[in-house]
Design a protein around this motif. Sequence first.
Motif, PDB file in Angstrom:
ATOM      1  N   ILE A  38     -33.582 -20.859 -12.506  1.00 54.39           N
ATOM      2  CA  ILE A  38     -34.142 -20.477 -11.114  1.00 54.39           C
ATOM      3  C   ILE A  38     -35.246 -21.715 -10.424  1.00 54.39           C
ATOM      4  O   ILE A  38     -36.212 -21.793 -11.497  1.00 54.39           O
ATOM      5  CB  ILE A  38     -35.045 -19.198 -10.946  1.00 54.39           C
ATOM      6  N   GLN A  91     -25.989 -20.885  -6.580  1.00 50.28           N
ATOM      7  CA  GLN A  91     -26.136 -19.709  -5.784  1.00 50.28           C
ATOM      8  C   GLN A  91     -27.579 -20.024  -4.894  1.00 50.28           C
ATOM      9  O   GLN A  91     -28.742 -20.025  -5.531  1.00 50.28           O
ATOM     10  CB  GLN A  91     -26.140 -18.395  -6.297  1.00 50.28           C
ATOM     11  N   PHE A 108     -29.944 -20.864  -9.784  1.00 51.34           N
ATOM     12  CA  PHE A 108     -30.327 -20.037  -8.425  1.00 51.34           C
ATOM     13  C   PHE A 108     -31.424 -20.736  -7.750  1.00 51.34           C
ATOM     14  O   PHE A 108     -32.570 -21.110  -8.295  1.00 51.34           O
ATOM     15  CB  PHE A 108     -30.578 -18.567  -8.886  1.00 51.34           C
ATOM     16  N   LEU A 158     -32.080 -11.649  -5.800  1.00 46.14           N
ATOM     17  CA  LEU A 158     -32.328 -12.438  -7.092  1.00 46.14           C
ATOM     18  C   LEU A 158     -32.048 -11.717  -8.231  1.00 46.14           C
ATOM     19  O   LEU A 158     -31.284 -11.846  -9.082  1.00 46.14           O
ATOM     20  CB  LEU A 158     -33.639 -13.306  -6.856  1.00 46.14           C
ATOM     21  N   GLU A 168     -28.284 -10.464  -8.801  1.00 49.74           N
ATOM     22  CA  GLU A 168     -27.596 -11.386  -9.202  1.00 49.74           C
ATOM     23  C   GLU A 168     -28.019 -11.826 -10.577  1.00 49.74           C
ATOM     24  O   GLU A 168     -26.916 -12.257 -11.714  1.00 49.74           O
ATOM     25  CB  GLU A 168     -27.747 -12.818  -8.471  1.00 49.74           C
ATOM     26  N   ILE A 203     -30.308 -18.388  -2.450  1.00 51.13           N
ATOM     27  CA  ILE A 203     -30.875 -17.097  -2.135  1.00 51.13           C
ATOM     28  C   ILE A 203     -32.208 -17.416  -1.496  1.00 51.13           C
ATOM     29  O   ILE A 203     -33.255 -17.359  -1.624  1.00 51.13           O
ATOM     30  CB  ILE A 203     -31.042 -16.244  -3.411  1.00 51.13           C
ATOM     31  N   ARG A 257     -26.043 -21.082 -14.704  1.00 49.56           N
ATOM     32  CA  ARG A 257     -26.055 -20.801 -13.183  1.00 49.56           C
ATOM     33  C   ARG A 257     -27.357 -21.131 -12.682  1.00 49.56           C
ATOM     34  O   ARG A 257     -28.492 -20.825 -13.454  1.00 49.56           O
ATOM     35  CB  ARG A 257     -25.573 -19.527 -12.887  1.00 49.56           C
TER      36      ARG A 257
END
Length: 374
Positions: free
Chosen positions: A15, A65, A45, A83, A86, A67, A43
């Motif tokens: 993140i 992704q 974010f 968030l 996901e 957001i 992944r």
Amino acid sequence: RERYASRMKRRIAIIVDSFGRGGAERVLVDLLERTDLSRFTIRVFILSDEFVWGAKFKSMAVDVQTIPRHEGLLGRLVQLIRLGHEVRKFHPHVVQTQGPDADVAGGLMRMLFIRSGLVSICHSLDFYRFDPTQASARYKIRMKCEDLLSSQLSVVIAVSHTAKQYLIRYRGIPSQRIETMHAAVQALPQRVEAMHKSLQQAQFGSAHVVGFVGRFGLEKNLFTALAAMQRVCREFPDGIFVLVGNGEIRQALEQRAGDLGISESVRFLGWQEDVPSVLPQFDILFLPSFSETAGLVIQEAMWLGVPVVGANVGGIAETIEHEKTGILVDVIGSIEALRAMHLGVHYIPDEEQVQRFADALLLMLRDTTLRSRI
């Protein structure tokens, strides 16, 4: 067998506040390029719309992704709920955060939704931590949230000793939960190849070139850099100040260069995909930052034999040995940085500080032997 292998792969959620072209982002991209994706599923974010690495991430087969956050408290709440949804669907074994908003979000995720390990990476310092009375009410609330949620962190990675001391003193994080891992550049052979390519494509001729690489933020002290270059250009009329990067104060920097009468001596190149192809064209790399936790570009300059003049702060001071591997210049520090952040584009640099940087640049430009030795 393939399904079993897929279940055995460790899932990592990253993140981040944003994903521009700064040093922290470059380190993360380099790390992802070296990650064995047969063992890990990653992944990313991103809590904003700022993402300029689309093609690179597609080639690495790393999911991303965005957001983004909408205005107001409600917009922030909606972002966090989305968030959380996901991240829970991804079911990570480890969550890594980078940036103050990401740290708060990661702490909330671990408190409410997940039981994964939580790792934060400290790439920068928050000047308002040095004097919280200067912060706005909203900013104080965010800092308080950071402090309350720091107990959720499994470990914090500091990219320099300076970052570690900041975490202990101003964030109250116990030293036993902090690991210091210095950021590093890619291997030398690739840099040597880039250097030869760069020298073949040199675009500044025989001019005396001083260069800066990084994000154009107030903490980079670039208004002071312009004022120092004005004095350098009096002695070296062919002097050029090359700025590689971009940021929120670019237009103000262009305006200030015009006010100082050095517009013709300042070149804005924007972001460059391959920084090492530009560095060898500099006679000096100039980093006057109020604070710099790592200064990745200094290591790249050293690989390529480019001397550095930098502020005697943080990661710059940890990397450079004064008058042996570069020139360090004392700066006023966090108090002046806070003044710059409050005044914004109207900031007028301290005269003594400007002269110190100008003297260091002139010393390096005059003395070719010193430049070669460093």
